[in-house]
Write an enzyme that holds these catalytic residues in place. Structure first.
Site, mmCIF file in Angstrom:
data_model
loop_
_atom_site.group_PDB
_atom_site.id
_atom_site.type_symbol
_atom_site.label_atom_id
_atom_site.label_comp_id
_atom_site.label_asym_id
_atom_site.label_seq_id
_atom_site.Cartn_x
_atom_site.Cartn_y
_atom_site.Cartn_z
ATOM 1 N N SER A 142 0.849 -1.205 0.000
ATOM 2 C CA SER A 142 0.000 0.000 0.000
ATOM 3 C C SER A 142 0.874 1.241 0.000
ATOM 4 C CB SER A 142 -0.873 0.003 1.261
ATOM 5 O OG SER A 142 -1.573 1.218 1.381
ATOM 6 N N TYR A 156 -1.331 -1.388 10.432
ATOM 7 C CA TYR A 156 -1.549 -1.441 8.984
ATOM 8 C C TYR A 156 -0.327 -0.924 8.207
ATOM 9 C CZ TYR A 156 -3.814 -1.303 4.463
ATOM 10 O OH TYR A 156 -4.117 -1.526 3.139
HETATM 11 N N1 LIG Z 1 -8.918 -0.706 -1.016
HETATM 12 C C1 LIG Z 1 -7.914 0.116 -0.730
HETATM 13 O O1 LIG Z 1 -8.088 1.346 -0.632
HETATM 14 C C2 LIG Z 1 -6.525 -0.450 -0.584
HETATM 15 C C3 LIG Z 1 -5.433 0.434 -0.657
HETATM 16 C C4 LIG Z 1 -4.152 -0.057 -0.530
HETATM 17 C C5 LIG Z 1 -3.933 -1.407 -0.339
HETATM 18 N N2 LIG Z 1 -5.005 -2.249 -0.260
HETATM 19 C C6 LIG Z 1 -4.727 -3.673 -0.034
HETATM 20 O O2 LIG Z 1 -5.312 -4.433 -1.078
HETATM 21 C C7 LIG Z 1 -5.550 -5.758 -0.628
HETATM 22 C C8 LIG Z 1 -6.946 -6.187 -1.055
HETATM 23 O O3 LIG Z 1 -7.894 -5.360 -0.415
HETATM 24 P P1 LIG Z 1 -9.237 -4.892 -1.132
HETATM 25 O O4 LIG Z 1 -9.194 -3.418 -1.207
HETATM 26 O O5 LIG Z 1 -9.481 -5.659 -2.364
HETATM 27 O O6 LIG Z 1 -10.289 -5.279 0.017
HETATM 28 P P2 LIG Z 1 -11.594 -6.225 -0.002
HETATM 29 O O7 LIG Z 1 -12.449 -5.907 -1.179
HETATM 30 O O8 LIG Z 1 -12.182 -6.101 1.360
HETATM 31 O O9 LIG Z 1 -10.966 -7.699 -0.196
HETATM 32 C C9 LIG Z 1 -10.191 -8.278 0.828
HETATM 33 C C10 LIG Z 1 -9.985 -9.747 0.528
HETATM 34 O O10 LIG Z 1 -9.194 -10.313 1.591
HETATM 35 C C11 LIG Z 1 -9.807 -11.517 2.022
HETATM 36 N N3 LIG Z 1 -9.536 -11.806 3.423
HETATM 37 C C12 LIG Z 1 -9.755 -11.007 4.499
HETATM 38 N N4 LIG Z 1 -9.474 -11.654 5.643
HETATM 39 C C13 LIG Z 1 -9.074 -12.910 5.276
HETATM 40 C C14 LIG Z 1 -8.674 -14.068 6.006
HETATM 41 N N5 LIG Z 1 -8.658 -14.086 7.355
HETATM 42 N N6 LIG Z 1 -8.326 -15.178 5.322
HETATM 43 C C15 LIG Z 1 -8.377 -15.192 3.964
HETATM 44 N N7 LIG Z 1 -8.745 -14.126 3.220
HETATM 45 C C16 LIG Z 1 -9.096 -12.996 3.873
HETATM 46 C C17 LIG Z 1 -11.306 -11.285 1.796
HETATM 47 O O11 LIG Z 1 -11.973 -12.521 1.615
HETATM 48 P P3 LIG Z 1 -12.965 -13.229 2.658
HETATM 49 O O12 LIG Z 1 -13.630 -12.151 3.467
HETATM 50 O O13 LIG Z 1 -13.903 -13.999 1.784
HETATM 51 O O14 LIG Z 1 -12.059 -14.103 3.471
HETATM 52 C C18 LIG Z 1 -11.295 -10.522 0.474
HETATM 53 O O15 LIG Z 1 -11.259 -11.409 -0.606
HETATM 54 C C19 LIG Z 1 -5.339 -5.739 0.902
HETATM 55 O O16 LIG Z 1 -4.099 -6.307 1.206
HETATM 56 C C20 LIG Z 1 -5.349 -4.257 1.229
HETATM 57 O O17 LIG Z 1 -4.584 -3.969 2.376
HETATM 58 C C21 LIG Z 1 -6.298 -1.809 -0.386
#
Ligand SMILES: NC(=O)c1ccc[n+]([C@@H]2O[C@H](COP(=O)([O-])OP(=O)(O)OC[C@H]3O[C@@H](n4cnc5c(N)ncnc54)[C@H](OP(=O)(O)O)[C@@H]3O)[C@@H](O)[C@H]2O)c1
Length: 271
Positions: A142, A156
């Protein structure tokens, strides 16, 4: 030489950036292994991708907070005779509130999902990639890993800075063997992330130019890892923020972070 149909393991494939990676790579001719906790979401995505792209998709649900999960996942992959060429370490979430406001069990689970699981998956899958002389590892970090820590969401930024440094070391150790490692660093991205952390209403107040789609993040990630970039910040606005942070003296950058954290928490209190 890359295999004709690379096999990609995507963690956190049930939503957001992970699901976008699965769709993008399936369209590029990859076969897939999808994992996350919500099996029905994964099955539905697998059905969509098989129908649209004719790819092979294996669904292996797992809770990465479980200390045995990665071992079990890799065993299940090996038992099927599958060899992973691309690993997308993407699963993640945020924990709102300050460090002491959350139970240790919450922090422990967070560390397992965002830090231990990506390292263990890389450790277990890397030998095969090195042996075959081809591999790609994308660690979804991130912009938060490049800017000072905030008050609240305490682990985080630390976990994302760790992923960036880990990716750099891993990339240097493996690049001569055909294995590229990239820390992909998005800023604000439309996904379910802020619904899960309960900050959606707050985030909706941010200007639209601060946001990227998950599809744009993934496209940049694909190009970056293929190009051999070791760290890639997505989007011009995020790259500007990162560059500005580097130029500022540490004390000023921390002061700005403290001010923004205070503003964020004041807004949080009104919701
Ligand atoms: N969105 C942003 O603004 C942003 C910015 C920078 C970085 N990121 C990073 O991008 C990555 C993806 O996030 P996203 O934005 O796509 O969020 P998201 O839409 O909430 O997706 C998160 C994913 O992680 C999985 N997950 C969560 N807890 C888990 C667990 N205990 N075991 C296995 N899987 C788990 C969830 O699946 P289940 O709930 O089905 O397990 C879901 O598929 C993350 O690492 C996040 O830190 C996001």
């Amino acid at each position: 030489m890359p295999p004709a149909r690379p096999l990609t393991l995507v963690t956190g494939a049930s939503a957001g950036i992970g699901a976008a990676f699965a769709r993008d790579l399936a369209a590029r001719g990859h076969d897939l292994i999808l994992t996350a906790r919500r099996a029905e979401r994964l099955e539905s995505l697998a059905g969509e991708l098989r129908a649209r792209h004719g790819c092979t998709v294996t669904v292996l649900p797992a809770d990465l907070a479980d200390p045995q999960a990665v071992h079990a996942l890799c065993d299940a992959i090996a038992q099927r005779g599958l060899a992973v060429d691309w690993l997308v370490n993407n699963a993640g979430y945020g924990v709102p509130g300050t460090f002491e406001a959350n139970e240790w069990a919450t922090h422990e689970a967070f560390i397992r999902v965002l830090m231990t699981a990506p390292a263990e998956l890389a450790w277990r899958l890397l030998p095969g990639m090195r042996q075959r002389g081809y591999g790609r590892i994308i660690n979804v970090a991130s912009l938060a890993g490049h800017v000072p820590g905030s008050a609240g969401h305490t682990l985080y930024a630390a976990s994302k800075a760790y992923l960036i440094k880990f990716s750099q070391s891993l990339a240097l150790e493996n690049r001569h063997l055909g294995v590229h490692v990239c820390a992909l660093c998005p800023g604000f991205t439309w996904s379910e992330f802020h619904d899960v952390t309960g900050t959606r209403e707050l985030m909706n107040k941010l200007p639209k130019f601060m946001w990227q789609t998950a599809e744009d993040v993934v496209r940049e990630g694909y190009d970056a890892v293929e190009h051999g970039d070791i760290v890639h910040v997505t989007g011009g606005v995020n790259r500007f923020i990162k560059a500005l942070t580097k130029l500022l003296p540490d004390r000023l950058a921390l002061w700005l972070s403290a001010r923004e954290s205070k503003r964020y928490r004041a807004l949080e209190a009104t919701h």
